[in-house]
Scaffold this motif. Structure first.
Motif, PDB file in Angstrom:
ATOM      1  N   GLU A  92      15.357   7.684 -12.415  1.00  0.00           N
ATOM      2  CA  GLU A  92      15.482   6.724 -13.507  1.00  0.00           C
ATOM      3  C   GLU A  92      16.051   7.337 -14.773  1.00  0.00           C
ATOM      4  OE1 GLU A  92      12.558   3.534 -14.527  1.00  0.00           O
ATOM      5  OE2 GLU A  92      11.735   4.063 -12.581  1.00  0.00           O
ATOM      6  N   ARG A  99       8.527  10.647  -0.830  1.00  0.00           N
ATOM      7  CA  ARG A  99       7.197  10.517  -1.458  1.00  0.00           C
ATOM      8  C   ARG A  99       6.553   9.182  -1.071  1.00  0.00           C
ATOM      9  NH1 ARG A  99       9.488  12.701  -6.101  1.00  0.00           N
ATOM     10  NH2 ARG A  99       9.678  10.629  -7.051  1.00  0.00           N
ATOM     11  N   ALA A 100       7.353   8.112  -1.048  1.00  0.00           N
ATOM     12  CA  ALA A 100       6.811   6.807  -0.657  1.00  0.00           C
ATOM     13  C   ALA A 100       6.305   6.848   0.778  1.00  0.00           C
ATOM     14  CB  ALA A 100       7.870   5.714  -0.829  1.00  0.00           C
ATOM     15  N   PHE A 138      14.214 -14.475  -5.520  1.00  0.00           N
ATOM     16  CA  PHE A 138      12.889 -13.957  -5.847  1.00  0.00           C
ATOM     17  C   PHE A 138      12.015 -15.145  -6.174  1.00  0.00           C
ATOM     18  CE2 PHE A 138       9.510 -12.695  -8.678  1.00  0.00           C
ATOM     19  CZ  PHE A 138       9.031 -11.539  -8.087  1.00  0.00           C
ATOM     20  N   LYS A 152      17.156   9.571  -4.534  1.00  0.00           N
ATOM     21  CA  LYS A 152      16.674   8.508  -3.644  1.00  0.00           C
ATOM     22  C   LYS A 152      15.831   9.085  -2.522  1.00  0.00           C
ATOM     23  CE  LYS A 152      20.515   5.337  -4.498  1.00  0.00           C
ATOM     24  NZ  LYS A 152      21.920   5.096  -4.166  1.00  0.00           N
ATOM     25  N   GLY A 176       3.160   8.705   0.943  1.00  0.00           N
ATOM     26  CA  GLY A 176       2.090   7.892   0.378  1.00  0.00           C
ATOM     27  C   GLY A 176       1.666   6.743   1.274  1.00  0.00           C
ATOM     28  N   GLY A 177       2.367   6.567   2.380  1.00  0.00           N
ATOM     29  CA  GLY A 177       1.964   5.540   3.348  1.00  0.00           C
ATOM     30  C   GLY A 177       2.688   4.224   3.216  1.00  0.00           C
ATOM     31  N   ALA A 178       3.739   4.157   2.387  1.00  0.00           N
ATOM     32  CA  ALA A 178       4.369   2.867   2.094  1.00  0.00           C
ATOM     33  C   ALA A 178       4.980   2.186   3.313  1.00  0.00           C
ATOM     34  CB  ALA A 178       5.443   3.047   1.016  1.00  0.00           C
ATOM     35  N   ILE A 179       5.392   2.960   4.309  1.00  0.00           N
ATOM     36  CA  ILE A 179       5.985   2.308   5.483  1.00  0.00           C
ATOM     37  C   ILE A 179       5.196   2.620   6.750  1.00  0.00           C
ATOM     38  CG2 ILE A 179       8.293   2.276   4.408  1.00  0.00           C
ATOM     39  CD1 ILE A 179       9.075   4.468   6.490  1.00  0.00           C
ATOM     40  N   LYS A 234      12.385  10.325  -3.722  1.00  0.00           N
ATOM     41  CA  LYS A 234      11.462   9.221  -3.986  1.00  0.00           C
ATOM     42  C   LYS A 234      11.052   8.535  -2.674  1.00  0.00           C
ATOM     43  CE  LYS A 234      11.667   6.882  -8.016  1.00  0.00           C
ATOM     44  NZ  LYS A 234      12.125   5.926  -9.052  1.00  0.00           N
ATOM     45  N   PHE A 283      13.211  -2.595  -4.750  1.00  0.00           N
ATOM     46  CA  PHE A 283      14.500  -1.969  -5.009  1.00  0.00           C
ATOM     47  C   PHE A 283      14.348  -0.874  -6.064  1.00  0.00           C
ATOM     48  CE2 PHE A 283      15.031  -6.146  -3.319  1.00  0.00           C
ATOM     49  CZ  PHE A 283      15.962  -5.945  -2.328  1.00  0.00           C
ATOM     50  N   PRO A 284      13.851   0.287  -5.642  1.00  0.00           N
ATOM     51  CA  PRO A 284      13.666   1.373  -6.600  1.00  0.00           C
ATOM     52  C   PRO A 284      15.039   1.925  -7.017  1.00  0.00           C
ATOM     53  CG  PRO A 284      12.542   1.806  -4.482  1.00  0.00           C
ATOM     54  CD  PRO A 284      13.478   0.676  -4.272  1.00  0.00           C
ATOM     55  N   VAL A 285      15.061   2.656  -8.106  1.00  0.00           N
ATOM     56  CA  VAL A 285      16.240   3.467  -8.402  1.00  0.00           C
ATOM     57  C   VAL A 285      15.887   4.909  -8.092  1.00  0.00           C
ATOM     58  CG1 VAL A 285      17.208   1.966 -10.161  1.00  0.00           C
ATOM     59  CG2 VAL A 285      15.530   3.667 -10.809  1.00  0.00           C
ATOM     60  N   GLU A 334       8.052  -6.052 -10.298  1.00  0.00           N
ATOM     61  CA  GLU A 334       7.058  -7.123 -10.353  1.00  0.00           C
ATOM     62  C   GLU A 334       6.109  -7.132  -9.172  1.00  0.00           C
ATOM     63  OE1 GLU A 334       7.219 -10.844 -12.389  1.00  0.00           O
ATOM     64  OE2 GLU A 334       9.291 -10.927 -11.748  1.00  0.00           O
ATOM     65  N   THR A 335       6.497  -6.475  -8.083  1.00  0.00           N
ATOM     66  CA  THR A 335       5.683  -6.568  -6.880  1.00  0.00           C
ATOM     67  C   THR A 335       5.472  -5.184  -6.290  1.00  0.00           C
ATOM     68  OG1 THR A 335       7.732  -6.969  -5.695  1.00  0.00           O
ATOM     69  CG2 THR A 335       6.394  -8.887  -6.227  1.00  0.00           C
ATOM     70  N   TYR A 372       4.355   4.134  -7.953  1.00  0.00           N
ATOM     71  CA  TYR A 372       5.277   3.670  -8.980  1.00  0.00           C
ATOM     72  C   TYR A 372       6.658   3.477  -8.367  1.00  0.00           C
ATOM     73  CZ  TYR A 372       8.198   3.800 -13.167  1.00  0.00           C
ATOM     74  OH  TYR A 372       9.110   3.514 -14.152  1.00  0.00           O
ATOM     75  N   VAL A 373       7.200   2.294  -8.502  1.00  0.00           N
ATOM     76  CA  VAL A 373       8.508   2.025  -7.910  1.00  0.00           C
ATOM     77  C   VAL A 373       9.594   2.103  -8.958  1.00  0.00           C
ATOM     78  CG1 VAL A 373       9.929   0.276  -6.801  1.00  0.00           C
ATOM     79  CG2 VAL A 373       7.595   0.654  -6.029  1.00  0.00           C
ATOM     80  N   GLY A 380       0.812  -1.207   0.000  1.00  0.00           N
ATOM     81  CA  GLY A 380       0.000   0.000   0.000  1.00  0.00           C
ATOM     82  C   GLY A 380       0.838   1.245   0.000  1.00  0.00           C
ATOM     83  N   GLY A 381       0.472   2.163  -0.850  1.00  0.00           N
ATOM     84  CA  GLY A 381       1.052   3.491  -0.730  1.00  0.00           C
ATOM     85  C   GLY A 381       2.362   3.717  -1.422  1.00  0.00           C
ATOM     86  N   GLY A 382       2.957   2.655  -1.958  1.00  0.00           N
ATOM     87  CA  GLY A 382       4.275   2.841  -2.540  1.00  0.00           C
ATOM     88  C   GLY A 382       4.232   3.541  -3.888  1.00  0.00           C
TER      89      GLY A 382
END
Lengths: 399, 399, 399, 399
Positions: A292, D137-138, C266, D131, D141-144, D134, A287-289, A280-281, A274-275, A270-272
């Motif tokens: 990009e 922002r994550a 993975f 990094k 957005g609630g990611a953690i 991003k 593992f974002p960059v 894939e998940t 676009y990574v 939730g909330g992540g």
């Protein structure tokens, strides 16, 4: 330094990446008009990026009086026609990878722009990643000695758009999609003047119900003896694996451009948002960059292209490079069929001659020194070869 | 669980590693007698490891009444003779890698022990690293689907002892020294019952003034369609690079056994002592491993061997495995010469038959589903292929 | 080297880990009898590990005539009673961490075993990880100069058994559970003779509805000026984070014991089975460790304990160490309340005196050299301080 | 989007980084005039970067009619005067970190620009690394989940210029140099509206013969209960360690900005050239970063500053942020002296109020659920707490 107004041809993922780069940060260049085969996609793209005009007529885009440069982000089978039109309009043209579906097509495009005398750049972003640029400079400066081997790997679970899967439109499968990157990365490391001599390639279609290869491994032998090895796949699981390894007589370079760049995130979900491209998940370890378009080379690529235009010089990546890449891919496809090493056929070699990797044997008392090791007590252990008998012995000497 | 008394043949680096393992931790097995061709080295070895007896007569060691098991840590060209003597003495025999200098020699050794009915184990430590054992179990449990590709890499700056460099004594160069490890690692991942069909190999001698290869890359094609890829070199700079990568239809495994195991040290120099096998520097950033004999598989290897002896079963790695490895290496050498795919020639195949990697095409409204992606808005994007025309289209459906 | 028969007290996770270690590989030591408070759990445990006898009477286990050594794997509040019984029986006793719920309890246990004259070992596995052992040796050999700072971190989503969460039974929360590990790791790096002087600690209960801390950070100041820093948490997401960092005047050490050890997988899900202690997910990117009981130190720990018994020496980790750890934790709890640095109160200091970290100022022409840097052209840039005025200047000299 | 002409004040390392960024890639902004206290350095800087004019008179630079924006890259003790002059000239002003030598000075600068009504940006580059942007922002957005803890670490072997070492000119030692980065990174993750309440700090001077701290560790407690932890040092060995870790109730983020970014090089020496800021070695294993000015945040920082100017909004990092950072550093220095938690004293708090991190206890049959775990057989193991007795029990239920 001039500012350029771009005619962008194509509104797919690559068009987005290109425009994101051009319009990103403090960029001085802007997309002036966008061409799409679909009016709807063209309009949406224009709104997304604040582009004044969109059109479904490619000539309108190319010949737009305010357009300084044509950027081609179209599917492979549309490159030749677009390049011809840009050349006819006398406009500088930058074309996405691969240049052609095969070397013959690429050669025609090369000849078209050379005949027309227009500036032509080959948009091979992965040769421009900041890591690659710095690594190539280190190699050229001698940091790892002579390059003996380069491995370039690009694998992911498969492309996002339907046309990529149709070999009639692209020229092949994973090789034409991904191998073109790897080949040109390899050439940058072994030296562009180092002639690619022959290729051995294995391909297979392992997972997807398609006619073309979804997996390929190839070896490219260069004149110096250096080996380029590429691994490409549309069946990789876990995201996009983008790695290069370079071995030299005095050093080693390892680069990871995507899945392990020092940015690691675990999320219970939730909330992540676009990574990353081809992630894939959306939960678990991700593992974002960072940036990009910077890390994948787009920023440095366009900078080189526009600076080359300003300076009236060739860019780092030219249509001739694109042609050589196509020629190597052709050899790879022939090899996959013949199951033998196949020569790289070039109508013309514009590089020079590269000497064989040198191994200067060191002599000690008439014996050839194979290896020196420092022992814990400071003495040296030598492995020596008798040139007459071919026998090997150990000898320990003072340090 | 019995305790075993060992006759250790050989006092080189591998003899040290074997004895360190046997005498390490709370081991119940001990080296009873050591054989060396040199009295001095034998005595020093004995003192180093607290071994009651040393000898320069190999029969004395093998036939020692208190010796339960013979362990061969001798150079390649001495394996056959030692195995023959152990078989003659009716003793269980464990032989270091590679089994033979070529498949013919290996086959004779295999037949010798089978004729004599003695227990025989192939000491292929790198198939027993704890990471590999766990990864193979995960693969067997289905964690990554069907294995499509295995890359095994072992490279370092070259071996420590003179005899390694003499192809007459070893059977070849880097392939015979290192490729044997990689091949058997690959076999464990693709499945030992998966027949190796053919090999394509490229070798070169790039740095060292020797007659045999100091670099090699090979592809092994297995019956299922899986590809094993090994990369071996005596010219790598930076220590010992020991990595395996496994790709499957549903997952991926990456293992690093040496240079990046979560142990990183920077030292301005001095005081570090022994860091790791084949480390190249004593200052700057160093990457030691924790317990080398555990992480390189020696501990689990001997455990399996002795348990197999206890239980009257075959060990995980047998002389037949050693023979298959030799047969694959022979094919690699033939391929390097012929520059073509060469069949793996086996006098007998003891595995079964392995079906081709399956790709079950999914159908939707008569179209073949090539790919499914979840869009950010929760809908699904499908790439579909029309089986009649071969055309591909995108379609977006509700999630 | 003797073989030992063990009376194992406790059948929880730690009992499993201990027995897996003792019965693993070629171990010579075996569990002879197991004690559990529950007959059912005792019987299941015995069957799981092939133990001849189980009992619900702790004395029966401790006093078993065939039992050579008592191993305590019980909840914290049961340590004192078990140690007293083992001491009364005159048996060597090895007790899991933490030794006591507080220093007073730990001191009584220490005095009990010393009065009885029995061998006593403190089972602090994480001080025995192969990486830690090698790193401590490197530090002692001078590889990183004088230790200035150690960070030890152990965090995970919370323990598996109910009793851990009850501070009345354990003595606290995450500090008593995890901080005890970190503290003793820190002591091994700064030197056990280096007196812990005072502690500053911050605790909080952020996520779990419990009375004790689920998060804590503390600084420990040692006599030399070195700082130990521990971070413990029961709220970490992503598995178990087990890392140590050591800084010295001439070097740096980074160790990752769990989530990043060179093993990456993975999986699209299914078939992976048990991955690692406290893993949070079964799909996506997973990070198993190879041989957990080896990498977490259990193997080397029992080896040291039994060798110490054999050799009549103290083990690396003693009850006195356990007592010191408790005393530091007591200071941490006091500090968390007082919100001030609190002294570490020890009834007796058995280490020596450790001099202050030295900073020998180098002089050049009467100026103090603050820093030397090599410039790209080979010259040296110095930063100098005038001792009279306290002014700083740059000076460039020949290299 | 406008183009800006810059008056650059200062020609040290930071001036180079700023100008490299502004003049890099396709930047539209250019340095018009540079001020240096030294005519020679000013001229050299101008030549290096193609700047039309250089001066030793700061007013000439600031008031230059073609200068749109003043960028301050001067030593700390010169910030106030330069800001006053820029404000007097009515020019937008961007000032490097730290804003002041202490909060009082920073407050005066804040008031100066606010009184003058000029745009003012705080050049805190490390809050702008791609990094970090991003990751923030994550987090937003609630990611953690809710942020519980942030660790920010910046350590290296010490600064390059003499003035950094003189606390009279800078306001302190490693805290003022490096801690300012860490504090603002922490604030971005815990939320800038989350009031910093108090600080506990330990400092020491361990290696360098200076009066100020070369090592510091601090905890900052925020209103929500989140803890920020910074570790700064001028004694780190191995290059520049730049890492951030963020823990949340539902996730984890780890960022490495420098020594481990997926770029690894081993060189036997020679030819490598400039590797990275503060690299310590030129041979062995090196860890360059790709594009330093991008990865360290300079590119995104100036983009935000100039866009904010264009848009008439405040930039992400303002003088008020700089002031808060100084106030936290002041509290850290007070705490290091008092050895107690010290309140963060702010003349005005412009953030709002942040609620305590929430822990919503889940109930099951009147019991508090402490933890849920999935067992291998698919069932769930619950740890439950009886709210009446405070007792904890395990319970296994269907999955």
């Amino acid at each position: 330094m001039q500012s350029y107004r771009i005619a962008m041809l194509g509104t797919g993922l690559i068009g987005d990446f290109y425009t994101m780069t051009l319009h990103g940060q403090r960029g001085r260049d802007t997309v002036r008009i966008v061409y799409s085969r679909s009016e709807e996609r063209g309009r949406a793209f224009g709104e997304r990026w604040g582009i004044p005009e969109s059109t479904t007529d490619i000539k309108t885009a190319i010949e737009h009086p305010d357009g300084d440069v044509v950027v081609i982000g179209l599917p492979n089978f549309l490159h030749e026609e677009a390049i011809a039109a840009a050349a006819a309009a006398g406009k500088p043209v930058l074309c996405t990878k691969p240049l052609g579906r095969n070397a013959e097509e690429a050669r025609r495009m090369l000849e078209t722009v050379e005949r027309a005398g227009v500036f032509a750049g080959y948009l091979e972003d992965l040769c421009y990643t900041p890591k690659s640029l710095k690594a190539v400079r280190a190699v050229q400066g001698g940091a790892i000695g002579e390059v003996t081997w380069v491995r370039s790997r690009e694998t992911h679970p498969g492309p996002h758009s339907a046309w990529f899967w149709d070999g009639r439109l692209t020229g092949g499968g994973a090789i034409v999609d991904l191998g073109c990157h790897c080949i040109e990365i390899i050439r940058n490391f072994v030296g562009k003047g180092n002639r690619p001599v022959e290729v051995m390639c294995h391909t297979d279609t392992l997972v997807h119900p398609i006619a073309d290869e979804d997996n390929a491994i190839a070896l490219i032998r260069f004149e110096s003896g250096a080996i380029g090895q590429f691994e490409v796949s549309w069946t990789f699981r876990g995201g996009m694996d983008l790695r290069d390894e370079v071995a030299g007589t005095h050093g080693t370079i390892w680069m990871n451009h995507f899945l392990r760049t020092g940015f690691e995130m675990f999320t219970a979900g939730g909330g992540g948002g676009y990574v990353a491209e081809k992630a894939e998940t959306e939960a678990g370890w991700l593992f974002p960059v960072g940036d990009e378009v910077s890390e994948l080379g787009y920023v440095d690529m366009f900078t080189d292209m526009f600076r080359a235009l300003d300076e009236g010089r060739a860019p780092q990546e030219t249509f001739y490079d694109g042609y050589v890449v196509n020629a190597i891919m052709d050899a790879a496809y022939r090899s996959a069929k013949s199951r033998a090493w196949e020569p790289v056929e070039l109508f013309e070699w514009r590089g020079g001659s590269t000497p064989r990797i040198t191994a200067q044997p060191e002599l000690l008392d008439g014996q050839v020194v194979i290896k020196r090791e420092i022992l814990p007590d400071g003495r040296q252990k030598l492995i020596l070869k008798d040139p007459a008998t071919g026998d090997f012995v150990d000898r320990v000497i003072a340090g």
